[in-house]
Each structure stands twice: as C-alpha cells, then as structure tokens.
Write a protein that holds these residues in place. Structure first.
Motif, mmCIF file in Angstrom:
data_model
loop_
_atom_site.group_PDB
_atom_site.id
_atom_site.type_symbol
_atom_site.label_atom_id
_atom_site.label_comp_id
_atom_site.label_asym_id
_atom_site.label_seq_id
_atom_site.Cartn_x
_atom_site.Cartn_y
_atom_site.Cartn_z
ATOM 1 N N ARG A 23 55.499 16.342 62.816
ATOM 2 C CA ARG A 23 55.375 15.546 61.601
ATOM 3 C C ARG A 23 54.456 14.357 61.868
ATOM 4 O O ARG A 23 54.578 13.691 62.890
ATOM 5 N N VAL A 24 53.513 14.123 60.952
ATOM 6 C CA VAL A 24 52.538 13.054 61.083
ATOM 7 C C VAL A 24 52.577 12.210 59.813
ATOM 8 O O VAL A 24 52.722 12.737 58.712
ATOM 9 N N LEU A 38 53.022 15.660 46.534
ATOM 10 C CA LEU A 38 53.885 14.493 46.693
ATOM 11 C C LEU A 38 54.759 14.230 45.477
ATOM 12 O O LEU A 38 55.645 13.378 45.523
ATOM 13 N N GLY A 39 54.493 14.913 44.360
ATOM 14 C CA GLY A 39 55.284 14.721 43.153
ATOM 15 C C GLY A 39 55.011 13.395 42.460
ATOM 16 O O GLY A 39 55.929 12.789 41.907
ATOM 17 N N ASP A 94 54.965 20.748 53.940
ATOM 18 C CA ASP A 94 56.187 19.954 53.820
ATOM 19 C C ASP A 94 55.866 18.471 53.613
ATOM 20 O O ASP A 94 56.291 17.611 54.371
ATOM 21 N N PHE A 95 55.111 18.177 52.551
ATOM 22 C CA PHE A 95 54.694 16.813 52.226
ATOM 23 C C PHE A 95 55.889 16.006 51.702
ATOM 24 O O PHE A 95 56.635 16.488 50.859
ATOM 25 N N GLN A 96 56.049 14.775 52.212
ATOM 26 C CA GLN A 96 57.132 13.894 51.786
ATOM 27 C C GLN A 96 56.612 12.472 51.667
ATOM 28 O O GLN A 96 55.866 12.002 52.543
ATOM 29 N N LEU A 97 56.994 11.790 50.596
ATOM 30 C CA LEU A 97 56.646 10.379 50.448
ATOM 31 C C LEU A 97 57.400 9.559 51.485
ATOM 32 O O LEU A 97 58.543 9.869 51.822
ATOM 33 N N VAL A 98 56.770 8.519 51.989
ATOM 34 C CA VAL A 98 57.413 7.573 52.899
ATOM 35 C C VAL A 98 57.593 6.302 52.110
ATOM 36 O O VAL A 98 56.611 5.678 51.684
ATOM 37 N N PHE A 122 52.645 8.908 53.204
ATOM 38 C CA PHE A 122 53.330 10.189 53.180
ATOM 39 C C PHE A 122 53.317 10.794 54.568
ATOM 40 O O PHE A 122 52.546 10.395 55.438
ATOM 41 N N SER A 123 54.222 11.728 54.774
ATOM 42 C CA SER A 123 54.224 12.470 56.025
ATOM 43 C C SER A 123 54.184 13.947 55.686
ATOM 44 O O SER A 123 54.530 14.363 54.580
#
Length: 86
Positions: free
Chosen positions: A17-18, A52-53, A79-83, A64-65
């Motif tokens: 994960r980055v 990212l929605g 598997d994009f996710q907001l940070v 984001f990661s």
C-alpha cells in the motif's frame, strides 16, 4: 530496478500500500505524487475521482492510498481509499 515508466519496482515481493496526494489537475488529467517523493505521476481525473468516490472538482489536495503491485509493463494500482486528515 526501474520499469518502462521510470518508476522503481521491487519485483521480489507482491506489492504494498502506497499513499499519494493529488498536486494538480490540468484539463482531464490529475497529477499526483507519492507522499515524501517529488516525482509527479498522471492519470485520468475522471477515473481517479470515480475510484475514490468523490467529485472531480474536489481532487486537488486529496490524499489517497492504493495497493501497488509490480506488473510486466509497470505497476498496477488497485483498492483506492481516501486518507482522511487527522
């Protein structure tokens, strides 16, 4: 080892994960960089916003990661996710 896109790729593992930050948006292109790195990467802004929605207009400054995995021709990001800021 650098891939065809100039990115360092560690082919010994399966990825990791980055975390990234969006630093610019020009037309339909979003510019982002890895946190702590100065190299700019580019992607389609509409696609990134969808992953990212969020609205495309709110991309600038977003963190984001995603999971980054080496591939034959570069890397695959998934598997994009907001940070969220703490």
């Amino acid at each position: 080892m650098a891939d065809d896109h100039g990115e360092h790729v560690d082919r010994s593992g399966v990825g990791g994960r980055v975390e990234y930050v969006v630093v610019g948006k020009r037309g339909g292109i979003a510019e982002f960089r890895e946190v702590g790195d100065s190299r700019i990467r580019k992607t389609d802004a509409e696609v990134l916003a969808y992953q990212l929605g969020v609205e495309q207009s709110s991309l600038l400054g977003r963190r984001f990661s995603c999971w980054v995995e080496p591939a034959e021709y570069g890397v695959i990001r998934s598997d994009f996710q907001l940070v969220e800021d703490a």
